[in-house]
Write an enzyme that holds these catalytic residues in place. Sequence first.
Site, short mmCIF file in Angstrom:
data_model
loop_
_atom_site.label_atom_id
_atom_site.label_comp_id
_atom_site.label_asym_id
_atom_site.label_seq_id
_atom_site.Cartn_x
_atom_site.Cartn_y
_atom_site.Cartn_z
N ASP A 168 0.86 -1.18 0.00
CA ASP A 168 0.00 0.00 0.00
C ASP A 168 0.89 1.23 0.00
O ASP A 168 1.51 1.55 1.02
CB ASP A 168 -0.91 0.02 1.25
CG ASP A 168 -1.98 -1.06 1.21
OD1 ASP A 168 -1.78 -2.05 0.48
OD2 ASP A 168 -3.00 -0.90 1.90
N LYS A 225 -6.83 3.07 -3.37
CA LYS A 225 -7.30 3.04 -1.99
C LYS A 225 -7.56 4.47 -1.54
O LYS A 225 -6.80 5.37 -1.89
CB LYS A 225 -6.21 2.37 -1.14
CG LYS A 225 -6.42 2.37 0.35
CD LYS A 225 -5.33 1.55 1.05
CE LYS A 225 -5.31 1.79 2.54
NZ LYS A 225 -4.24 1.06 3.22
N LYS A 268 -10.20 0.03 -2.68
CA LYS A 268 -10.17 -0.25 -1.24
C LYS A 268 -10.48 1.01 -0.46
O LYS A 268 -9.62 1.86 -0.31
CB LYS A 268 -8.80 -0.79 -0.84
CG LYS A 268 -8.63 -0.98 0.66
CD LYS A 268 -7.28 -1.57 1.01
CE LYS A 268 -7.05 -1.55 2.51
NZ LYS A 268 -5.71 -2.02 2.89
#
Lengths: 331, 282
Positions: free
Chosen positions: A168, A231, A267
């Site tokens: 991430d 995300k 996400k």
Amino acid sequence: MPPYRSGLDVAHLVGDPVEVSTVTTSLADVGSSGATLRAFLHGLPGVDRVGADQRAAMLGTRSIKTSAKAMAIDLAISMVDLTTLEGADTHGKVRAMCTKATHPGEGAPRVAAVCVYPDLVAVAAGALRGSGVKVASVATAFPSGRSSLEVKVSDTALAVAAGADEIDMVIDRGAFLSGDYLKVYEEIVAVKAACGSAHLKVILETGELSTYDNVRRASWLAMLAGADFIKTSTGKVAPAATPPVTMIMLEAVRDFRDETGRQVGVKPAGGIRTTKDAIKNLVLVNETAGEDWLSPDWFRLGASSLLNDLLMQRQKLTTGRYAGPDYFTLD
Amino acid sequence: MSRLAVRKTYKLYIGGAFPRSESGRSYAVTSPKGDFLANASRASRKDVRDAVVAARKAFPGWSGATAYNRGQILYRIAEMLEGRRAQFAEELGGGKKAALEAVDATVDRLVWYAGWSDKIASVHGTANPVAGPYFNLSSPEPTGVVGVVAPEDPLVGLISVIAPAIVTGNTCVVIASERTPLPSITLAEVLATSDLPGGVVNVLTGHQQELAPWLAAHMDVNGLDLTGVSDADLALTCEQAAAENLKRVLRPSPDEDWRAAPALTRMTRFLETKTVWHPMGV
């Protein structure tokens, strides 16, 4: 001739309506220079703020009950990225979380991944070996992203070497907001290269992007640069994953697949604490991107306290009585 | 010209606020003679759930407050009640003299329980002589969230079940008497203006038969006071559901005389004794 042209040698200023450049530039070439990138991103249609807010709010009113709710809860559990990102994280805490990730509760499916800081990846990878739960690691000077590219790339490479299946990364919001799209693009490309076979999730930190137009641009920018997932947030900035923002990102991945044929996951992370929030997100996915995204491979929920609420609601459905937090692990 | 009367809408009392029932339902409340008095909210199981959440949230603060402070707040409730004597007397109906006496008895009962707040630990706690270099102390501690099914007596009975539950540091969710719910909501107005933190007492009006089983089965409720349950089957269902997580249960007592001097059992039933060993001379 518009008045601002005199004395200025720029083609157009930020925010000007420009001809959509996708006609002339193929998507593959968009990243070739700052100018083409800017022209493309500013050529994206603007987001109707009021409309987006209303549609997201309207979708949030759907009533999901009984067997549909049971399915939604199990799906949501299987989509959770169980996360601990605190300075006080210890090996023991990560190991305990990994156990919970693989065995969340009676009959409940295991979660999608465990998300930790890079130095704890080896611990998580050891605890999760063979379980099917993925190890995700934040990297690139999380959460601010304020570091040199060398540090970000080696941060990523180290996490991958320690056993992370997913990275991430955070984008450089300072560069993005000041219009230096190429810097952001190249960083994502470099980190993606450092990931190797690991999946790359790009955190846009929408709470700092200030407008929905920026969210849409950042989503496209990340996808063009090769993100496997986009995300919403780090979880360190409020507001985090609000429904309209998630919806705009879902629209972006849908349009991107129509355009290029490549599917990118989404996400939302941060601020999703209750089963109700999670189910609202699933409704958004189904109504915006479509059923193809209703799988842990394409949609994740970044959360820590959400899992307990999902498990409590699950128990309520199976036993018929309201569950209490005393009977679930603390985390 | 006569002015337009502002009539009170009776709502629920959850977490220090006065919401309508989540279900939007209400039911008509009548006097013993059958005259229409008002519409009261008819709470649903989701209101029970919300009330338990509110009570749980209020528990750390309330149980952590000093016993002296809790006593002061109960005394404050008595003061506020005294100030609204006429209003309560009117709402109770019946003979004026009897109604005023009922309000006075309620105030006295509150003051009586308020006095116990900092004394119950001395009476029900002990310093135990042990064979070792320790101070060994047993002290009563509040059990947590208590579900209360209030008795028919709308004021003295109601306060006689709420006061002992909260004075020791528990928080509670009260299902008010189904036939006479109106004084309980007016009492909630008193509670809301008496420095009692929101969520310590939550009042639901509605059908006992519908609400009590949900409260009894709720896994985040630690004690259950079934005083107001007159139906034996309902009491059995509730006790069985309460056994699931070993709630402390007070069984129904339909014939209790609320004017008689109370015993300590209503307080002690919802206390649990904790014993701690403190090393001496370290």
